[in-house]
Design a protein around this motif. Structure first.
Motif, PDB file in Angstrom:
ATOM      1  N   MET A   1      83.050  38.157  49.989  1.00  0.00           N
ATOM      2  CA  MET A   1      81.597  37.623  50.030  1.00  0.00           C
ATOM      3  C   MET A   1      80.452  38.570  50.905  1.00  0.00           C
ATOM      4  O   MET A   1      80.924  39.385  51.392  1.00  0.00           O
ATOM      5  CB  MET A   1      81.468  36.447  51.155  1.00  0.00           C
ATOM      6  CG  MET A   1      80.909  35.749  51.698  1.00  0.00           C
ATOM      7  SD  MET A   1      81.405  33.753  51.860  1.00  0.00           S
ATOM      8  CE  MET A   1      79.250  33.351  52.460  1.00  0.00           C
ATOM      9  N   LYS A   2      79.740  38.379  50.282  1.00  0.00           N
ATOM     10  CA  LYS A   2      78.353  39.548  50.108  1.00  0.00           C
ATOM     11  C   LYS A   2      77.051  39.228  50.238  1.00  0.00           C
ATOM     12  O   LYS A   2      76.839  38.058  49.272  1.00  0.00           O
ATOM     13  CB  LYS A   2      78.553  40.568  49.045  1.00  0.00           C
ATOM     14  CG  LYS A   2      77.685  41.540  48.955  1.00  0.00           C
ATOM     15  CD  LYS A   2      78.170  42.709  47.629  1.00  0.00           C
ATOM     16  CE  LYS A   2      79.043  43.718  47.809  1.00  0.00           C
ATOM     17  NZ  LYS A   2      78.933  44.641  46.736  1.00  0.00           N
ATOM     18  N   PHE A   3      76.469  39.668  51.106  1.00  0.00           N
ATOM     19  CA  PHE A   3      75.164  38.975  51.554  1.00  0.00           C
ATOM     20  C   PHE A   3      73.761  40.410  51.482  1.00  0.00           C
ATOM     21  O   PHE A   3      74.827  41.411  51.638  1.00  0.00           O
ATOM     22  CB  PHE A   3      74.622  38.693  52.810  1.00  0.00           C
ATOM     23  CG  PHE A   3      75.430  37.569  52.587  1.00  0.00           C
ATOM     24  CD1 PHE A   3      75.190  36.538  52.854  1.00  0.00           C
ATOM     25  CD2 PHE A   3      76.826  37.677  53.712  1.00  0.00           C
ATOM     26  CE1 PHE A   3      76.462  35.318  53.158  1.00  0.00           C
ATOM     27  CE2 PHE A   3      77.643  36.229  54.010  1.00  0.00           C
ATOM     28  CZ  PHE A   3      76.889  35.364  54.058  1.00  0.00           C
ATOM     29  N   THR A   4      73.034  40.492  50.395  1.00  0.00           N
ATOM     30  CA  THR A   4      72.045  41.482  50.417  1.00  0.00           C
ATOM     31  C   THR A   4      70.226  40.674  50.384  1.00  0.00           C
ATOM     32  O   THR A   4      70.716  39.750  50.618  1.00  0.00           O
ATOM     33  CB  THR A   4      72.113  42.266  48.951  1.00  0.00           C
ATOM     34  OG1 THR A   4      71.786  40.944  48.045  1.00  0.00           O
ATOM     35  CG2 THR A   4      74.019  42.256  48.680  1.00  0.00           C
ATOM     36  N   THR A   5      69.911  41.484  51.004  1.00  0.00           N
ATOM     37  CA  THR A   5      68.459  41.481  50.880  1.00  0.00           C
ATOM     38  C   THR A   5      67.646  42.727  50.513  1.00  0.00           C
ATOM     39  O   THR A   5      68.392  43.519  51.243  1.00  0.00           O
ATOM     40  CB  THR A   5      68.383  40.728  52.395  1.00  0.00           C
ATOM     41  OG1 THR A   5      66.884  40.550  52.124  1.00  0.00           O
ATOM     42  CG2 THR A   5      68.596  41.891  53.566  1.00  0.00           C
ATOM     43  N   ARG A   6      66.144  42.238  50.736  1.00  0.00           N
ATOM     44  CA  ARG A   6      65.761  43.942  50.389  1.00  0.00           C
ATOM     45  C   ARG A   6      64.146  43.819  51.472  1.00  0.00           C
ATOM     46  O   ARG A   6      63.766  42.198  50.928  1.00  0.00           O
ATOM     47  CB  ARG A   6      65.328  44.281  49.139  1.00  0.00           C
ATOM     48  CG  ARG A   6      64.783  45.250  48.889  1.00  0.00           C
ATOM     49  CD  ARG A   6      64.104  45.551  47.405  1.00  0.00           C
ATOM     50  NE  ARG A   6      65.397  46.692  46.911  1.00  0.00           N
ATOM     51  CZ  ARG A   6      65.465  46.411  46.015  1.00  0.00           C
ATOM     52  NH1 ARG A   6      65.391  46.466  45.048  1.00  0.00           N
ATOM     53  NH2 ARG A   6      67.033  47.594  45.806  1.00  0.00           N
ATOM     54  N   GLU A   7      64.155  44.521  51.918  1.00  0.00           N
ATOM     55  CA  GLU A   7      62.035  44.072  52.673  1.00  0.00           C
ATOM     56  C   GLU A   7      61.303  44.836  52.638  1.00  0.00           C
ATOM     57  O   GLU A   7      62.449  46.584  53.006  1.00  0.00           O
ATOM     58  CB  GLU A   7      62.289  43.325  54.645  1.00  0.00           C
ATOM     59  CG  GLU A   7      63.570  42.714  54.434  1.00  0.00           C
ATOM     60  CD  GLU A   7      62.410  41.335  54.407  1.00  0.00           C
ATOM     61  OE1 GLU A   7      61.222  41.700  54.261  1.00  0.00           O
ATOM     62  OE2 GLU A   7      62.764  39.943  54.031  1.00  0.00           O
ATOM     63  N   ASP A   8      60.390  45.204  52.810  1.00  0.00           N
ATOM     64  CA  ASP A   8      59.283  46.042  52.491  1.00  0.00           C
ATOM     65  C   ASP A   8      58.918  46.666  53.778  1.00  0.00           C
ATOM     66  O   ASP A   8      58.089  45.262  54.223  1.00  0.00           O
ATOM     67  CB  ASP A   8      58.682  46.345  51.561  1.00  0.00           C
ATOM     68  CG  ASP A   8      58.959  46.611  49.992  1.00  0.00           C
ATOM     69  OD1 ASP A   8      60.546  47.269  50.031  1.00  0.00           O
ATOM     70  OD2 ASP A   8      58.410  46.412  48.952  1.00  0.00           O
ATOM     71  N   ILE A   9      59.060  47.522  54.591  1.00  0.00           N
ATOM     72  CA  ILE A   9      58.045  47.433  55.763  1.00  0.00           C
ATOM     73  C   ILE A   9      56.745  48.278  55.725  1.00  0.00           C
ATOM     74  O   ILE A   9      56.928  49.704  55.823  1.00  0.00           O
ATOM     75  CB  ILE A   9      59.489  48.232  56.847  1.00  0.00           C
ATOM     76  CG1 ILE A   9      60.407  46.788  57.172  1.00  0.00           C
ATOM     77  CG2 ILE A   9      58.385  47.264  57.807  1.00  0.00           C
ATOM     78  CD1 ILE A   9      61.963  46.684  57.738  1.00  0.00           C
ATOM     79  N   ALA A  10      55.527  47.444  56.522  1.00  0.00           N
ATOM     80  CA  ALA A  10      54.349  48.319  56.596  1.00  0.00           C
ATOM     81  C   ALA A  10      55.034  49.802  57.966  1.00  0.00           C
ATOM     82  O   ALA A  10      53.985  49.068  58.433  1.00  0.00           O
ATOM     83  CB  ALA A  10      53.457  47.626  57.118  1.00  0.00           C
ATOM     84  N   ALA A  11      55.469  50.791  57.922  1.00  0.00           N
ATOM     85  CA  ALA A  11      55.635  51.390  58.717  1.00  0.00           C
ATOM     86  C   ALA A  11      56.111  52.401  58.911  1.00  0.00           C
ATOM     87  O   ALA A  11      57.649  52.115  57.244  1.00  0.00           O
ATOM     88  CB  ALA A  11      56.846  51.120  59.975  1.00  0.00           C
ATOM     89  N   ASP A  12      56.521  53.429  58.991  1.00  0.00           N
ATOM     90  CA  ASP A  12      56.583  55.308  58.516  1.00  0.00           C
ATOM     91  C   ASP A  12      58.561  55.004  58.889  1.00  0.00           C
ATOM     92  O   ASP A  12      58.685  54.398  59.455  1.00  0.00           O
ATOM     93  CB  ASP A  12      56.220  56.983  59.338  1.00  0.00           C
ATOM     94  CG  ASP A  12      56.803  56.090  60.869  1.00  0.00           C
ATOM     95  OD1 ASP A  12      57.735  57.212  61.075  1.00  0.00           O
ATOM     96  OD2 ASP A  12      56.211  55.674  61.185  1.00  0.00           O
ATOM     97  N   ILE A  13      58.925  55.819  57.703  1.00  0.00           N
ATOM     98  CA  ILE A  13      60.846  55.761  57.477  1.00  0.00           C
ATOM     99  C   ILE A  13      60.879  56.301  58.960  1.00  0.00           C
ATOM    100  O   ILE A  13      62.447  55.698  59.462  1.00  0.00           O
ATOM    101  CB  ILE A  13      61.026  56.687  56.493  1.00  0.00           C
ATOM    102  CG1 ILE A  13      62.863  56.063  56.475  1.00  0.00           C
ATOM    103  CG2 ILE A  13      61.185  57.824  57.056  1.00  0.00           C
ATOM    104  CD1 ILE A  13      63.507  56.864  55.005  1.00  0.00           C
ATOM    105  N   GLU A  14      60.759  56.893  59.801  1.00  0.00           N
ATOM    106  CA  GLU A  14      61.263  57.578  61.167  1.00  0.00           C
ATOM    107  C   GLU A  14      61.114  56.406  62.192  1.00  0.00           C
ATOM    108  O   GLU A  14      62.386  56.307  62.591  1.00  0.00           O
ATOM    109  CB  GLU A  14      60.459  58.377  61.632  1.00  0.00           C
ATOM    110  CG  GLU A  14      60.686  60.455  60.837  1.00  0.00           C
ATOM    111  CD  GLU A  14      59.695  60.228  59.506  1.00  0.00           C
ATOM    112  OE1 GLU A  14      59.159  59.807  59.741  1.00  0.00           O
ATOM    113  OE2 GLU A  14      60.312  61.063  59.126  1.00  0.00           O
TER     114      GLU A  14
END
Length: 155
Positions: A1-14
């Protein structure tokens, strides 16, 4: 069973990676939700090999989890392996810089049964998959929003 999600975040990668890999903060959050968490490694710096044991209630039973950080690639992602009641869970967190102040978070949770009772538990979870996916995505979205809020208050 697999759950996936994607979010774009307004912050730098570090900043996003620092939040995702804030293991002390994540331990405190688990404690606030009623889990007992104990770190079992002796590493002085965050990295592959970190491990924890946890106890938490789930479906009217106390469950025990053994977790180990098996991949740590700052600031691009990490991989966590967990074994809970005969279920092997792999959590893969990948970060991609979309711009200097925007980061994409891809999170994959893969659950695999390793025993017959675990297979039955996962089968019953599949019946409620729609609700579980909504809850999973909502929690990740809330986490991403908290990261954004921290980044805005920091700037």
């Amino acid at each position: 069973m697999k759950f996936t999600t994607r979010e774009d975040i307004a912050a730098d990668i570090e900043h996003v990676f620092a939040s995702v890999s804030d293991f002390d903060g994540l331990e405190r959050a688990a404690l606030r939700r009623g889990a007992e968490v104990v770190r079992t490694d002796h590493l002085s710096a965050p990295g592959a090999g970190m491990s924890w044991q946890a106890k938490f209630p789930f479906r009217n039973r106390d469950r025990e989890a053994n977790m180990k950080l098996i991949g740590y690639d700052a600031p691009h992602g990490l991989t966590l392996l967990s074994k809970v009641s005969g279920i092997e869970a792999t959590v893969l967190v990948e970060l991609m810089a979309l711009s200097p102040n925007r980061t994409r978070l891809d999170l994959v949770l893969d659950l695999k049964p390793k025993s017959i009772p675990a297979r039955l538990l996962l089968q019953s979870m599949k019946l409620a998959r729609g609700n579980m996916v909504k809850k999973f995505r909502r929690r990740v979205a809330d986490f991403a929003q908290n990261i954004e809020d921290q980044a805005k208050s920091r700037a």
